[in-house]
Design an enzyme around this catalytic site. Structure first.
Site, mmCIF file in Angstrom:
data_model
loop_
_atom_site.group_PDB
_atom_site.id
_atom_site.type_symbol
_atom_site.label_atom_id
_atom_site.label_comp_id
_atom_site.label_asym_id
_atom_site.label_seq_id
_atom_site.Cartn_x
_atom_site.Cartn_y
_atom_site.Cartn_z
ATOM 1 N N CYS A 54 0.840 -1.206 0.000
ATOM 2 C CA CYS A 54 0.000 0.000 0.000
ATOM 3 C C CYS A 54 0.875 1.255 0.000
ATOM 4 C CB CYS A 54 -0.915 0.000 1.222
ATOM 5 S SG CYS A 54 -2.045 1.411 1.254
ATOM 6 N N CYS A 58 -0.012 5.225 6.762
ATOM 7 C CA CYS A 58 -0.730 5.062 8.038
ATOM 8 C C CYS A 58 0.220 4.482 9.091
ATOM 9 C CB CYS A 58 -1.935 4.139 7.857
ATOM 10 S SG CYS A 58 -3.051 4.660 6.532
ATOM 11 N N CYS A 130 -19.151 -7.349 2.605
ATOM 12 C CA CYS A 130 -18.604 -6.021 2.898
ATOM 13 C C CYS A 130 -17.276 -5.894 2.175
ATOM 14 C CB CYS A 130 -18.413 -5.861 4.409
ATOM 15 S SG CYS A 130 -17.637 -4.290 4.904
ATOM 16 N N CYS A 190 -20.043 1.055 7.182
ATOM 17 C CA CYS A 190 -19.288 0.543 8.325
ATOM 18 C C CYS A 190 -18.099 1.484 8.506
ATOM 19 C CB CYS A 190 -18.825 -0.886 8.052
ATOM 20 S SG CYS A 190 -17.730 -1.576 9.312
ATOM 21 N N ARG A 262 -18.799 -3.099 16.725
ATOM 22 C CA ARG A 262 -17.989 -4.292 16.505
ATOM 23 C C ARG A 262 -16.718 -4.263 17.330
ATOM 24 N NH1 ARG A 262 -17.660 -4.588 11.049
ATOM 25 N NH2 ARG A 262 -19.557 -5.827 11.101
#
Length: 364
Positions: A54, A58, A130, A190, A262
């Site tokens: 990626c 982050c 999802c 979500c 969750r």
């Protein structure tokens, strides 16, 4: 029944978060029982369909190409591989498969078409589907909806203020824009975040302000405890305490009463007693399976033993919303547009991210 508010302030949420713990638990559990079956938990399986490489920075993520974390990358899985994993998840009690790809944003083309086929395939297995694929445009959201997508995950991660201390390669507003693009379809949202990244309680409240003031609020909110991975900028963060997790779950339940909360990453560090407190406080969804993308997760058998011990039942699929109808590719009203949106790249410097990047370079 508790009314759902969309005008929570940070001070109000902080007051809730800082209540005496027993009062907070009672208040959250009361609201939870008004809105949900307290003995039913939705079970999702998270599947990394494309791992590593990626381009983002982050600070928590071992899949970032710029860090050295020993994550083995893989190309996009085939539809048949995904189907096999979905069937395995279904047989173990999961009602939803969430597919994650280590992309900054979706690009029209062969790989996205393959993901759409995966969505169609899993929806036909009578499972909720999802995806978490990075930023998406409105047209791409419509294409996913046509394929039968049930939910799209796009976490805010933290408050807008603290987000800038963790990520420099994408903007907070782009996160909100992606959620808004999903909202223009029939796909549910979500979106949650991570605690334990060095943020203050004010930042946790700020994230809940951003989520709770969305109208409608997200149907699902994952609360993750940071899993500090060697090689990432946040590798030296101490594990978040179970008391912080319980407070975060309970506060989320109070400000977002209809949402499924969750209990996500970090459960391997939680005792059965700690998880039970989170369920009591309003958590009614988990990720199952021995891995969450690249980080450890409790074994399915262990989760089922805990469910049995607590008298919990796995939620059936399509309880909260009807099953989407799959439109085959040849009948689709939405075609690839070859879009090249200009998603934000703030590119400010985060010192610990730069240090981790330079360390990775020195090891090559």
């Amino acid at each position: 029944m508790t009314d759902t508010r969309h005008n929570w302030t940070k001070d109000e949420i902080l007051d809730i978060y800082n209540k005496p713990l027993m009062t907070l638990l009672y208040d959250a559990a009361t609201i939870h029982r008004q809105q949900h079956d307290p003995n039913t938990v939705q079970v999702s399986t998270l599947l990394s369909i494309k791992t590593g490489g990626c381009p983002e920075d982050c600070g928590y993520c071992p899949q970032a190409a710029r860090y050295h974390t020993n994550v083995e990358g893989n190309d996009l899985m085939t539809v048949q591989q995904v189907k096999a994993q979905a069937l395995r998840a279904k047989s173990s009690g999961s009602s939803r498969v969430c597919m994650g790809a280590a992309w900054r944003n979706v690009k029209d083309g062969e790989e996205f078409d393959q993901v759409l086929d995966m969505v169609r395939t899993i929806n036909k297995l009578d499972m909720e589907v999802c995806c978490t694929l990075g930023m998406i445009t409105e047209n791409q959201a419509h294409r996913l909806a046509e394929a039968g997508l049930y939910a799209y995950n796009h976490n805010l991660d933290s408050s807008e203020e603290y987000y800038k201390e963790v990520i420099s390669t994408r903007g907070y507003e782009d996160r909100l824009q992606t959620i808004d693009n999903v909202r223009k379809t029939n796909v549910t949202v979500c979106s949650g975040g991570i605690i334990g990244m060095g943020e203050a309680a004010e930042d946790r409240a700020g994230m809940l302000v951003a989520l709770s003031t969305l109208n409608p609020q997200p149907e699902s909110v994952p609360i993750n405890a940071l899993v500090a991975v060697e090689g990432t900028p946040l590798e030296d963060q101490s594990p978040v305490s179970i008391w912080d997790m319980v407070r975060m779950v309970a506060t989320t339940r109070i400000v977002m009463p209809e949402t499924q909360v969750r209990l996500s990453a970090g459960r391997t560090e939680m005792s059965h007693e700690g998880q039970a407190m989170c369920f009591f406080a309003g958590a009614n969804s988990i990720f199952a399976g021995d891995k969450l993308l690249t980080t450890p997760n409790p074994d399915v058998a262990d989760d089922m033993e805990l469910f049995k011990l607590l008298g919990l039942n796995a939620q059936k699929p399509f309880i909260k919303k009807m099953q989407p109808i799959t439109v085959e590719a040849k009948d689709s009203q939405f075609q690839a547009l070859g879009e090249k949106p200009k998603w934000t790249r703030p590119e400010h410097k985060i010192e610990r991210n730069e240090e981790a990047k330079q360390h990775a370079k020195s090891l090559k």
